[in-house]
Design an enzyme around this catalytic site. Sequence first.
Site, PDB file in Angstrom:
ATOM      1  N   TYR A  82      12.705  11.601 -27.428  1.00 27.38           N
ATOM      2  CA  TYR A  82      11.946  10.641 -28.233  1.00 27.38           C
ATOM      3  C   TYR A  82      11.249   9.688 -27.278  1.00 27.38           C
ATOM      4  CZ  TYR A  82      11.153   7.500 -32.258  1.00 27.38           C
ATOM      5  OH  TYR A  82      10.612   6.722 -33.257  1.00 27.38           O
ATOM      6  N   LYS A 110       9.424  14.116 -29.654  1.00 31.53           N
ATOM      7  CA  LYS A 110       8.838  13.298 -30.715  1.00 31.53           C
ATOM      8  C   LYS A 110       8.149  12.117 -30.066  1.00 31.53           C
ATOM      9  CE  LYS A 110       9.810  10.358 -34.661  1.00 31.53           C
ATOM     10  NZ  LYS A 110      10.823   9.704 -35.492  1.00 31.53           N
TER      11      LYS A 110
END
Length: 158
Positions: A82, A110
């Site tokens: 992330y 992400k």
Amino acid sequence: MSMDERAQVLSVAVEEVKGKIPILAGTGTINPQHVKEMTLQAIDLGCDASLVVTPYYVKPPQRGLIKHMVSMADLGLPVVMYNIPGRAGVDLTMESTAICADHSNIVGLKGKTQGLDATGDLDRVGKIRSLVGDKLLLYSGNDDTSPHFVMRGGDGCM
């Protein structure tokens, strides 16, 4: 949330949806030891993968970010990295992402802004895709730009 509270939430999720949808447990935080503890807990409870944020505020160098992601992937649970440089204060570069993508247990990335970085550059997703091929799933964190993100090589939005 305490570790006991996390265990309760993850246990309910596993009980209710395991096998129906993947259970991606957020296990990232500033302290690598705590990330390890949360990741091991997610493994023990039957989660399918972990979402590991770049350590925020401490601004580790790229080699530190790579080591962090690889160390968590070595625990055995698939990792979705992330990257939120606008919040964390550090950007996992495209080159570092490509190095991490070589680990068989790092399965996705992400990004919390339009183009997987803080610049809003939607073209970055295509550049990352050219570096990692199909080794990683690429996810946007922005609903409003997800169609453009997918058209440039991303896999979806979460």
